[in-house]
Write a protein that holds these residues in place. Structure first.
Motif, PDB file in Angstrom:
ATOM      1  N   LYS A  89      -6.491   1.601  -0.080  1.00 27.84           N
ATOM      2  CA  LYS A  89      -5.915   0.061  -0.216  1.00 27.84           C
ATOM      3  C   LYS A  89      -4.528   0.173   0.470  1.00 27.84           C
ATOM      4  CE  LYS A  89      -9.042  -1.669  -3.055  1.00 27.84           C
ATOM      5  NZ  LYS A  89      -9.111  -2.489  -4.293  1.00 27.84           N
ATOM      6  N   PRO A  90      -3.922  -0.823   0.417  1.00 28.03           N
ATOM      7  CA  PRO A  90      -2.530  -1.024   1.375  1.00 28.03           C
ATOM      8  C   PRO A  90      -1.674   0.151   1.025  1.00 28.03           C
ATOM      9  CG  PRO A  90      -3.402  -3.220   1.026  1.00 28.03           C
ATOM     10  CD  PRO A  90      -4.315  -2.174   0.393  1.00 28.03           C
ATOM     11  N   ASP A  91      -1.303   0.387  -0.330  1.00 29.17           N
ATOM     12  CA  ASP A  91      -0.271   1.169  -0.981  1.00 29.17           C
ATOM     13  C   ASP A  91      -0.778   2.557  -1.060  1.00 29.17           C
ATOM     14  OD1 ASP A  91       1.153  -1.056  -1.526  1.00 29.17           O
ATOM     15  OD2 ASP A  91       1.081  -1.197  -3.391  1.00 29.17           O
ATOM     16  N   THR A  92      -1.814   2.731  -0.654  1.00 30.24           N
ATOM     17  CA  THR A  92      -2.324   4.402  -0.806  1.00 30.24           C
ATOM     18  C   THR A  92      -1.506   5.502  -0.003  1.00 30.24           C
ATOM     19  OG1 THR A  92      -4.596   3.448  -1.512  1.00 30.24           O
ATOM     20  CG2 THR A  92      -4.210   5.788  -0.782  1.00 30.24           C
ATOM     21  N   LEU A  93      -1.397   5.073   1.090  1.00 36.74           N
ATOM     22  CA  LEU A  93      -0.539   5.662   2.187  1.00 36.74           C
ATOM     23  C   LEU A  93       0.871   5.998   1.674  1.00 36.74           C
ATOM     24  CD1 LEU A  93      -2.232   4.981   5.705  1.00 36.74           C
ATOM     25  CD2 LEU A  93      -2.434   6.866   4.053  1.00 36.74           C
ATOM     26  N   ASP A  94       1.699   4.849   1.006  1.00 34.88           N
ATOM     27  CA  ASP A  94       2.950   4.879   0.518  1.00 34.88           C
ATOM     28  C   ASP A  94       3.025   6.165  -0.487  1.00 34.88           C
ATOM     29  OD1 ASP A  94       3.945   3.277   2.271  1.00 34.88           O
ATOM     30  OD2 ASP A  94       3.537   1.576   1.043  1.00 34.88           O
ATOM     31  N   SER A 108      -6.399   2.235  -4.949  1.00 32.69           N
ATOM     32  CA  SER A 108      -7.550   3.037  -4.803  1.00 32.69           C
ATOM     33  C   SER A 108      -8.059   3.993  -5.910  1.00 32.69           C
ATOM     34  CB  SER A 108      -7.302   3.748  -3.407  1.00 32.69           C
ATOM     35  OG  SER A 108      -7.114   3.101  -2.273  1.00 32.69           O
ATOM     36  N   SER A 109      -7.179   4.237  -6.786  1.00 29.69           N
ATOM     37  CA  SER A 109      -7.182   5.541  -7.764  1.00 29.69           C
ATOM     38  C   SER A 109      -6.516   5.296  -8.800  1.00 29.69           C
ATOM     39  CB  SER A 109      -7.240   6.835  -7.030  1.00 29.69           C
ATOM     40  OG  SER A 109      -5.838   7.213  -6.912  1.00 29.69           O
ATOM     41  N   THR A 110      -7.015   5.762 -10.122  1.00 32.60           N
ATOM     42  CA  THR A 110      -6.178   5.644 -11.193  1.00 32.60           C
ATOM     43  C   THR A 110      -4.901   6.591 -11.096  1.00 32.60           C
ATOM     44  OG1 THR A 110      -8.187   5.405 -12.262  1.00 32.60           O
ATOM     45  CG2 THR A 110      -6.115   6.165 -13.648  1.00 32.60           C
ATOM     46  N   CYS A 111      -4.879   7.722 -10.409  1.00 30.95           N
ATOM     47  CA  CYS A 111      -4.000   8.717 -10.285  1.00 30.95           C
ATOM     48  C   CYS A 111      -2.671   7.784  -9.349  1.00 30.95           C
ATOM     49  CB  CYS A 111      -4.182   9.702  -9.132  1.00 30.95           C
ATOM     50  SG  CYS A 111      -5.369  10.981 -10.374  1.00 30.95           S
ATOM     51  N   GLU A 112      -2.949   6.687  -8.727  1.00 34.80           N
ATOM     52  CA  GLU A 112      -1.652   6.070  -7.907  1.00 34.80           C
ATOM     53  C   GLU A 112      -1.070   5.265  -8.978  1.00 34.80           C
ATOM     54  OE1 GLU A 112      -2.458   4.311  -4.230  1.00 34.80           O
ATOM     55  OE2 GLU A 112      -4.496   4.759  -4.705  1.00 34.80           O
ATOM     56  N   ILE A 113      -1.758   4.939 -10.426  1.00 36.95           N
ATOM     57  CA  ILE A 113      -0.840   4.131 -11.361  1.00 36.95           C
ATOM     58  C   ILE A 113       0.096   5.308 -12.182  1.00 36.95           C
ATOM     59  CG2 ILE A 113      -1.095   3.160 -13.482  1.00 36.95           C
ATOM     60  CD1 ILE A 113      -3.830   2.052 -12.456  1.00 36.95           C
ATOM     61  N   ILE A 114      -0.620   6.401 -12.063  1.00 34.65           N
ATOM     62  CA  ILE A 114       0.244   7.484 -13.039  1.00 34.65           C
ATOM     63  C   ILE A 114       1.091   8.101 -11.910  1.00 34.65           C
ATOM     64  CG2 ILE A 114       0.081   9.987 -13.816  1.00 34.65           C
ATOM     65  CD1 ILE A 114      -1.823   7.807 -15.278  1.00 34.65           C
ATOM     66  N   CYS A 115       1.126   8.107 -10.454  1.00 30.73           N
ATOM     67  CA  CYS A 115       2.102   8.622  -9.703  1.00 30.73           C
ATOM     68  C   CYS A 115       3.177   7.632  -9.559  1.00 30.73           C
ATOM     69  CB  CYS A 115       1.400   8.557  -8.350  1.00 30.73           C
ATOM     70  SG  CYS A 115       2.793   8.621  -6.995  1.00 30.73           S
TER      71      CYS A 115
END
Length: 93
Positions: free
Chosen positions: A69-74, A30-37
């Motif tokens: 998206k599915p992994d956002t909550l994780d 859902s967001s670029t920050c998730e890649i960085i996370c």
């Protein structure tokens, strides 16, 4: 970074065609920050300040968590476990 000619493009929009030396696009998040996370988590580099700032980015990029998206909550859970502060996020936004 000022002296570097290397351009790295990290995004979650599949139509991103910006000219770069390296392009990493993951349209399944859902967001670029998730890649960085995920990267910072694997490097064991997450701390409360970074986690909070990544939550800010996730919040703005998902319209305050309305487009997930599915992994956002994780990833949200991971950032909270590493000290991310949603109250601070609300104050920043």
């Amino acid at each position: 970074f000022d002296n570097s000619n290397l351009k790295i493009n990290i995004d979650h929009h599949e139509d991103n065609k910006n000219e770069s030396d390296y392009i990493f696009v993951d349209e399944n998040i859902s967001s670029t920050c998730e890649i960085i996370c995920k990267d910072l988590h694997h490097m064991k580099a997450l701390n409360p300040d970074l986690s909070t700032m990544l939550l800010v980015g996730m919040s703005t990029d998902t319209a305050t968590f309305r487009h997930l998206k599915p992994d956002t909550l994780d990833n949200l859970k991971l950032l909270l476990k590493t000290g991310g502060n949603l109250s601070r996020v609300q104050g920043i936004l």
